[in-house]
Scaffold this active site. Structure first.
Site, PDB file in Angstrom:
ATOM      1  N   VAL A  24       0.834  -1.199   0.000  1.00  0.00           N
ATOM      2  CA  VAL A  24       0.000   0.000   0.000  1.00  0.00           C
ATOM      3  C   VAL A  24       0.869   1.249   0.000  1.00  0.00           C
ATOM      4  CG1 VAL A  24      -1.747   1.314   1.259  1.00  0.00           C
ATOM      5  CG2 VAL A  24      -1.931  -1.173   1.125  1.00  0.00           C
ATOM      6  N   CYS A 140     -10.679  -2.952   2.378  1.00  0.00           N
ATOM      7  CA  CYS A 140     -10.537  -2.947   0.924  1.00  0.00           C
ATOM      8  C   CYS A 140     -11.752  -3.504   0.192  1.00  0.00           C
ATOM      9  CB  CYS A 140      -9.292  -3.729   0.523  1.00  0.00           C
ATOM     10  SG  CYS A 140      -9.227  -5.395   1.224  1.00  0.00           S
ATOM     11  N   GLN A 167     -11.161 -12.441  -2.969  1.00  0.00           N
ATOM     12  CA  GLN A 167     -10.107 -11.489  -2.649  1.00  0.00           C
ATOM     13  C   GLN A 167      -8.725 -11.983  -3.060  1.00  0.00           C
ATOM     14  OE1 GLN A 167     -12.609 -10.252   1.322  1.00  0.00           O
ATOM     15  NE2 GLN A 167     -10.471  -9.652   1.303  1.00  0.00           N
ATOM     16  N   SER A 170      -2.844 -10.043  -3.107  1.00  0.00           N
ATOM     17  CA  SER A 170      -2.265  -8.756  -2.711  1.00  0.00           C
ATOM     18  C   SER A 170      -2.908  -8.192  -1.452  1.00  0.00           C
ATOM     19  CB  SER A 170      -2.387  -7.747  -3.849  1.00  0.00           C
ATOM     20  OG  SER A 170      -3.741  -7.563  -4.223  1.00  0.00           O
ATOM     21  N   GLY A 171      -4.049  -8.750  -1.046  1.00  0.00           N
ATOM     22  CA  GLY A 171      -4.642  -8.358   0.225  1.00  0.00           C
ATOM     23  C   GLY A 171      -3.748  -8.684   1.404  1.00  0.00           C
ATOM     24  N   HIS A 255      -9.826  -7.311  -6.086  1.00  0.00           N
ATOM     25  CA  HIS A 255     -10.890  -8.047  -5.420  1.00  0.00           C
ATOM     26  C   HIS A 255     -12.163  -8.006  -6.253  1.00  0.00           C
ATOM     27  CE1 HIS A 255      -8.237  -8.387  -2.147  1.00  0.00           C
ATOM     28  NE2 HIS A 255      -8.822  -7.630  -1.246  1.00  0.00           N
TER      29      HIS A 255
END
Length: 356
Positions: A24, A140, A167, A170-171, A255
């Protein structure tokens, strides 16, 4: 719109990014460049292992500062994207020095003195100083959901939402992406052995994991609880029925969500499509085949919420479905945070009352 608080107080604009080397944080830096986000001084902050390294922002090399040694008295606005535990320990140390914090974790989202903001939905909350000194960035998966449901609620009055999320790796940050890629390679070369995962409860390669974040006593996960609580708070509908199943899927980024919604009034598909198309930074798909829906691999604007397969339930004219896809690092985190800052600093680039 003019923001009297920030125009008078945050001058000059000295900014810190805590978690600058993470997924992020680096996305936020990219958006600083893309959006020509203004600041007078910038400080990049991370853990001790990154101290001494440099990152380039707008063609300038910036050193990485150790969070444990950083003096927040140098800044008046800080983005926190280093995890809930870090925010719980360090945010108050920043706000005690007068810093306004935009926090991208779960640490303060449900605090009654902290606004939980999606600018296109409730950006008006940014026109006054938060009592806690913190502005919370939502989950997110919640952000794109409420951006699409807000206009539907205003016209038809939402009563119930049931969501299934899909999802991306990258979460879990850059390490989640690397874990998926490594295990995919291992699976392709030896499909008889299940590779172990460092970031997920089991391997994500060629797999689905219906278990994101901590499992609660209710049987739901913390991720699912976040969606329920945050949707109610952002939309200012404490009575809204929200239930979710959150699933991790073997996708690198973006997502997706399948959303069922029930309202007080009969729905009109064409009207819903028209309303959604009028929302800022929303791309609507309508038609057959790929023209009728977005996918993580085919969307071409990562700063938009993409929505398709909008339909009314044939057995319940007050109920409908939609399918959405959004870049979770941008829409679901860094972009929402920088749009919060743009409004708070009086430099917004779109109409925050577009849903009204």
């Amino acid at each position: 719109m003019h923001n009297p608080y920030t125009k008078n107080v945050l001058n000059p604009i000295n900014i810190a990014i805590v978690g600058a080397t993470g997924a992020v944080g680096t996305t936020l830096i990219s958006l600083f460049e893309e959006r020509n986000f203004y600041y007078d001084n910038l400080y990049l902050v991370a853990s001790a292992k990154s101290k001494g390294k440099h990152l380039k922002v707008k063609n300038v090399d910036y050193p990485i500062h150790d969070l444990a040694e950083f003096d927040f008295g140098q800044v008046n606005l800080a983005f926190f994207s280093a995890g809930t535990g870090i925010s719980q320990e360090w945010v108050k140390k920043a706000t005690d020095k007068g810093v306004i914090v935009i926090d991208n974790t779960n640490a303060f989202r449900m605090d009654h003195q902290t606004p939980l903001v999606v600018p296109q939905v409730n950006g008006h909350l940014l026109y006054q100083k938060p009592k806690s000194g913190v502005i919370a960035n939502p989950n997110c998966s919640t952000i794109p959901l409420v951006r699409l449901l807000k206009p539907i609620d205003q016209y038809y009055n939402l009563k119930k939402i049931i969501v299934s999320t899909y999802q991306a790796a990258s979460g879990r940050g850059l390490s989640g992406i690397n874990d998926l890629i490594e295990n995919t390679d291992k699976s392709l070369h030896n499909n008889e052995t299940l590779p172990s995962s460092k970031k997920f409860s089991t391997t994500l390669a060629f797999n689905l994991i219906p278990d994101i974040d901590t499992r609660l006593e209710t049987g739901f996960t913390l991720e699912e609880q976040k969606m329920r609580q945050e949707s109610r708070k952002i939309m200012d509908k404490p009575e809204l029925l929200v239930s979710a199943t959150c699933v991790r899927v073997p996708v690198v980024n973006c997502h997706s969500e399948a959303v069922y919604f029930e309202c007080d009034h009969h729905l009109d598909q064409k009207n819903i499509l028209t309303m959604l198309a009028k929302q800022p930074e929303v791309t609507v798909y309508e038609g057959q085949g790929l023209e009728g829906y977005p996918t993580p691999r085919t969307i071409n604007n990562f700063d938009h919420v993409h929505v398709g397969r909008v339909r009314v339930d044939p057995d319940n004219p007050k109920a409908g479905w939609l399918w959405l896809v959004a870049d979770n690092l941008r829409i679901g985190a860094a972009l929402n945070a920088i749009q919060i800052a743009e409004i708070f600093l009086g430099k917004e680039q779109y109409n925050v009352n577009a849903c009204a």
